[in-house]
Design an enzyme around this catalytic site. Structure first.
Site, short mmCIF file in Angstrom:
data_model
loop_
_atom_site.label_atom_id
_atom_site.label_comp_id
_atom_site.label_asym_id
_atom_site.label_seq_id
_atom_site.Cartn_x
_atom_site.Cartn_y
_atom_site.Cartn_z
N VAL A 12 0.82 -1.21 0.00
CA VAL A 12 0.00 0.00 0.00
C VAL A 12 0.86 1.26 0.00
O VAL A 12 0.66 2.17 -0.81
CB VAL A 12 -0.94 0.00 1.23
CG1 VAL A 12 -1.74 1.30 1.28
CG2 VAL A 12 -1.87 -1.19 1.18
N THR A 81 -2.67 -4.40 9.13
CA THR A 81 -3.60 -4.64 10.24
C THR A 81 -4.08 -6.09 10.15
O THR A 81 -5.17 -6.36 9.61
CB THR A 81 -4.79 -3.67 10.22
OG1 THR A 81 -5.28 -3.55 8.87
CG2 THR A 81 -4.39 -2.29 10.71
N CYS A 256 -6.60 -8.90 2.70
CA CYS A 256 -7.86 -8.19 2.94
C CYS A 256 -9.08 -9.08 3.13
O CYS A 256 -9.69 -9.08 4.19
CB CYS A 256 -8.12 -7.22 1.77
SG CYS A 256 -6.82 -5.98 1.55
#
Length: 420
Positions: A12, A81, A256
């Site tokens: 990212v 995360t 994800c």
């Protein structure tokens, strides 16, 4: 122009840093010195950014020193995360990044988060850390924004600049500034959400929706297999209707889709709601690997192939095709499942880094499959290199009597012994 610090240079952060680095002064910060050094050498091991694109980012500087970014006025945090072994949100990287940025935060600075979180995490978890470390007051001395990442690893068509960007800010004025900032690099345009919580929620439901849809198709595949109906044939027929969604069954992992729903369900349970559909979809998708193992072993038994001591070739280890990423790959479920039945498993994937595979999963991928060695071959990832192989080439890896199982529909139904 305000100097930007991109905190976290993975899938990212790096593409974002490169795009900003074409326009204005940017520091790319990462705690991994090896990662910083490879980028300084003009290489990206994630393959998200080309060598030429790295060269084009003439205003981008890489560093692992907080001292180098202390004068920046905008901090964009793009750290992972993940979930822990109990499938609970692991905010450790986010907290550490917030603590680091908080230690150098100044009056007037803006901290923008891109990491996927549950609604409320930015203001409930990150802001208190920033305040404590900096001794500054939120929305008086410093401000925050949230603009969820929408990177699709390995996708060379949908890039950071060509995907519409959701933005938000902790005040109306900051929201406008954050939106204007991203408009500098996002040619697809931006969408300014009404609050940080709305932007957080929008992100976490994107992949939750995909996860539930794939879970439905996976469940249909289980039903059709019991009915002795080819799932792909059914999907092709149903797909002739204009509004039928073209999802396919398979393993659901990665950064994800296999993770984000657990962030939403965690928050839902915290406020007293049991998210039945989302959790049911997650359970089903998490068990697909073991279902495949069971199917392969049953076919082996029918072909009078003993599973104990058998040689199994798993083709693919990355979490998706044409991508070296290994994080949360569900191919690992296949490997562990076969090993539980005392099978010898070889893993072949030309895309992944062998040292990373050893470090993450204690698996050393082979250089090349041996001809005539395997009792079972499982096509687990649809890399272009595998698509280029003919049926005869793939079958040549197997013994005279072997099982060929196709998870990714690389071959037609009549060419394989089983598939989802």
């Amino acid at each position: 122009m305000k100097e930007i610090a991109l905190v976290g240079l993975g899938y990212v952060g790096l593409p974002l840093a490169v795009e900003f680095g074409k326009q204005r002064p940017v520091f790319g910060f990462d705690i991994n010195n090896d990662r910083v050094q490879e980028l300084k050498d003009g290489l990206d091991s994630t393959l998200e950014v080309s060598n030429q694109e790295l060269q084009d980012a003439i205003h981008l500087t890489y560093t692992d020193s907080l001292e180098d970014i202390k004068d920046c006025e905008i901090f964009i945090i793009t750290v992972p995360t993940p979930i822990d072994k109990h499938r609970m949100p692991d905010l450790t990287p986010l907290k550490k990044a917030s603590k680091a940025v908080g230690s150098i935060l100044k009056k007037g600075d803006i901290v923008i988060y891109e990491s996927t979180v549950y609604p409320g995490a930015t203001e409930e978890i990150c802001v208190p850390i920033l305040e404590k470390q900096s001794n500054l007051i939120f929305n008086k001395d410093f401000y925050c924004g949230y603009s969820p990442e929408r990177i699709n690893p390995g996708d060379k068509e949908h890039r950071v600049s060509t995907i519409k960007k959701v933005t938000s800010g902790s005040t109306s004025e900051v929201a406008i500034e954050v939106d204007n900032l991203y408009q500098e690099i996002i040619v697809a345009g931006t969408y300014q959400a009404s609050s940080i919580k709305v932007a957080e929620a929008a992100k976490v439901i994107e992949n939750t929706q995909r996860d539930v849809n794939i879970a439905l198709i996976n469940e249909l595949a289980l039903i059709f297999n019991k009915l002795d109906i080819d799932t792909e044939s059914v999907l092709q027929a149903a797909g002739t209707k204009w509004n039928f969604l073209p999802f396919r069954p398979g393993l659901v992992g990665g950064h994800c889709i296999g993770v984000d729903p657990y962030y939403l369900t965690y928050k839902a349970l915290e406020v007293g709601y049991n998210p039945e559909i989302i959790l049911a979809g997650r359970r089903l998708n998490d068990n697909i690997g073991l279902y495949v193992v069971d199917q392969v072993l049953k076919i082996m038994t029918k072909k009078r192939i003993h599973s104990v001591g058998s040689n199994v070739l798993v083709m693919g280890l990355a979490f998706k095709e044409n991508c070296p990423g290994l994080r949360n790959t569900r191919v690992i479920d296949l490997i562990e499942g076969f090993k539980e039945f005392n099978c010898n498993v070889d893993v072949y994937d030309p895309w992944v880094d062998k040292d990373e595979a050893i470090f993450e999963y204690k698996i050393k991928p082979i250089d090349k499959p041996e001809s005539g060695k395997y009792d079972a071959i499982v096509l687990a990832v649809a890399h272009d290199e595998f698509k280029a192989l003919s049926l005869e080439q793939i079958k040549s890896f197997g013994k005279r009597n072997h099982v060929l199982y196709d998870i990714k529909y690389l071959l037609s139904a009549n060419e394989v012994d089983g598939r989802l």
